[in-house]
Design an enzyme around this catalytic site. Structure first.
Site, mmCIF file in Angstrom:
data_model
loop_
_atom_site.group_PDB
_atom_site.id
_atom_site.type_symbol
_atom_site.label_atom_id
_atom_site.label_comp_id
_atom_site.label_asym_id
_atom_site.label_seq_id
_atom_site.Cartn_x
_atom_site.Cartn_y
_atom_site.Cartn_z
ATOM 1 N N ARG A 21 0.844 -1.206 0.000
ATOM 2 C CA ARG A 21 0.000 0.000 0.000
ATOM 3 C C ARG A 21 0.880 1.258 0.000
ATOM 4 O O ARG A 21 0.648 2.192 -0.761
ATOM 5 C CB ARG A 21 -0.952 -0.009 1.209
ATOM 6 C CG ARG A 21 -2.019 -1.103 1.114
ATOM 7 C CD ARG A 21 -3.169 -0.886 2.095
ATOM 8 N NE ARG A 21 -2.825 -1.135 3.484
ATOM 9 C CZ ARG A 21 -2.891 -2.323 4.088
ATOM 10 N NH1 ARG A 21 -3.298 -3.385 3.407
ATOM 11 N NH2 ARG A 21 -2.584 -2.458 5.366
ATOM 12 N N LYS A 52 -10.979 15.653 5.380
ATOM 13 C CA LYS A 52 -12.136 15.282 4.555
ATOM 14 C C LYS A 52 -13.147 14.466 5.354
ATOM 15 O O LYS A 52 -12.762 13.636 6.184
ATOM 16 C CB LYS A 52 -11.683 14.455 3.344
ATOM 17 C CG LYS A 52 -12.839 14.079 2.409
ATOM 18 C CD LYS A 52 -12.404 13.118 1.320
ATOM 19 C CE LYS A 52 -12.983 11.742 1.590
ATOM 20 N NZ LYS A 52 -12.758 10.803 0.474
ATOM 21 N N LYS A 99 -16.759 19.514 -1.894
ATOM 22 C CA LYS A 99 -16.425 18.416 -2.815
ATOM 23 C C LYS A 99 -17.713 17.711 -3.229
ATOM 24 O O LYS A 99 -18.164 16.778 -2.581
ATOM 25 C CB LYS A 99 -15.468 17.448 -2.112
ATOM 26 C CG LYS A 99 -15.135 16.196 -2.903
ATOM 27 C CD LYS A 99 -13.900 15.486 -2.366
ATOM 28 C CE LYS A 99 -13.692 14.158 -3.074
ATOM 29 N NZ LYS A 99 -12.379 13.575 -2.822
#
Ligand code: 13P
Length: 336
Positions: free
Chosen positions: A44, A134, A217
């Protein structure tokens, strides 16, 4: 100009946008398995480090949203990830919600969790170098959905989140995603997205969030992915601008679209047209996950040690998105 407004502008100005590399371990595992790569912590970070050290980062990626695991990982030469991002000229962001779960009272819809203990987690992320955050609320469209309950509850959670983030001197990305799954029309997407965004700003206002220090967003306005009545890219661009003009307060400095399952080219072309037709004061840019990473991931999966080749693919995609954020993208440049 406030400090938060400056950060928001630095992330999005001059054709820069956001790389949303904040897939949870579960989602990243699905992405890696789809290209037959084992989802280990090492793989990852290898993929992500490959993207984060690409040349185009400094020109096209103003901010990167990380996941909790990634912000605490190190590069192959022992550097902290926020330090790498700073060196590449990009601002560190962090996903702080803990995922969308089935909603009690309306189990076919989702409510995003993560408010408990958020103030302390924000302090930790801020110390690690994060300057923005976020939180994603998610809504599905069908006859009865999104329900009033989902529209209200997710807006409330987004506003409580945004207020805590600004208290900690970071810029909140407010992401209400109306999904493109389904066979609904573009008009329905327009009406429901408008209702969702309006409710978000009503709650953000109630929670005394400074609109000039946040980034919205949203999804673009599209017909459902199973609808027979797809609309043109021009119509998507015009409807998306109309929707945002009607529902977003003028103080908001920037809008960074999610790609939401559009192809890389579709997400780029639609953003380009949005910027060609943009008659608002909002910066219209990107905060793409799949539409920035898909081709690079496919290339990397063929040989995870091909760093240069993977970066070439990513550099091209990032450059195309940046051109689109200025309305300067074309099919010819895409295929060069
Ligand atoms: P996509 O661009 O793949 O939709 O991802 C953006 C994102 O951050 C969703 O929360």
């Amino acid at each position: 100009m406030t400090e938060l407004n400056k950060i928001a502008l630095k992330i999005l100005e001059n054709g820069k946008g956001i790389l949303a590399a904040d897939e949870s371990t579960g989602t990243m595992t699905k992405r890696l398995q789809s290209v037959n790569v084992d989802s280990t912590p090492e793989n990852r970070i290898l993929f992500r480090e490959t993207l984060f050290s690409s040349k185009e980062m400094s020109e096209s990626i103003g901010g990167v949203i990380l996941y909790d695991e990634t912000i605490k990982q190190k590069t192959s030469d022992g550097k902290n990830i926020p330090q790498l991002l700073t060196e590449m000229g990009s601002i560190t962001g962090i996903k702080v919600d803990t995922g969308a779960k089935s909603m009690a009272g309306s189990p076919n819809e989702k409510i995003t969790e993560g408010l408990d203990g958020l103030r302390d987690r924000l302090k930790e992320y801020s110390k690690l170098g994060a300057k923005f955050t976020k939180w994603r609320g998610v809504y599905n469209i069908s006859n009865n959905y999104p329900s009033k309950l989902s529209i209200h509850s997710n807006a409330h959670a987004l506003a409580r989140y945004a207020a805590l983030v600004q208290e900690c001197n970071m810029v909140p990305i407010v992401e209400p995603e109306v999904l493109m799954d389904g066979n609904h029309s573009a008009d329905e997407c327009f009406n429901k997205t408008s209702a969702v965004i309006k409710k978000c700003f009503e709650e953000l206002n109630l929670h005394k969030v400074d609109f000039s220090g946040l980034i919205l967003k949203p999804n673009m306005i599209l017909a459902g992915s199973n609808s027979k009545n797809q609309i043109s890219n021009e119509e998507t661009a015009k409807l998306t601008i109309k929707c945002l003009k009607d529902s977003v307060p003028n103080e908001v400095p920037g809008i960074a679209f999610l790609s939401g399952g559009q192809t890389e080219i579709q997400a780029t072309e639609n953003l380009n047209l949005i910027n060609k037709f943009n008659d608002t004061n909002f910066i219209m840019s990107y905060s793409y996950g799949r539409a920035l990473q898909q081709s690079a991931l496919k290339h990397w999966a063929k040989n995870i040690n091909d760093i240069n080749g993977t970066q070439t693919v990513f550099n091209h995609r990032a450059k195309m998105c940046s051109l689109a954020a200025k309305g300067n993208w074309s099919k010819e440049l895409e295929n060069q």
